[in-house]
Design a protein around this motif. Sequence first.
Motif: not given
Length: 149
Positions: A113-116, A119-121
């Motif tokens: 998963i990637r949480i932004s 607009g920023h990780v």
Amino acid sequence: GTHGDPFYVGLNGIELYDAKGSKVRLQASNVTAVPSSLNDLAEVIARGGGDIRTPDKLVDGSNNTFDPQHIWLAPFTLGQENNIYLVLHEPVTISLIKFWNYSRTPERGASEIRISIDGHVAYQGYLRKAPAGEADPRASDFCQTVLFH
């Protein structure tokens, strides 16, 4: 990615908590996903849609479950991203996010998963596979937490 299923990815639920540790109230209008659900598939559309595993289930509060009425499932294609969007209508400082991985068929659970945020990780990592069933010792609570400083 998934924990091995080449066609579908899902989650049981997501909860957000603010800087004071209070749960952020989320409703169906706060969540969307791309692809949205199995109802996006041509064969499901041809049958008239109606699959209950839609994005609103991610925020219905019934997370530690094996009940398909309270989980989200969407088509998955290797090499393409599945995105879940939680839109808040006012500024909130997020202190932590809780995830419950897909339990109905644990191989369909999200693995990477990637949480932004704005607009920023903010986080990139992995979620554990959900328990294999209610007899699994982890089945009483299989929440996973991502903590922000």
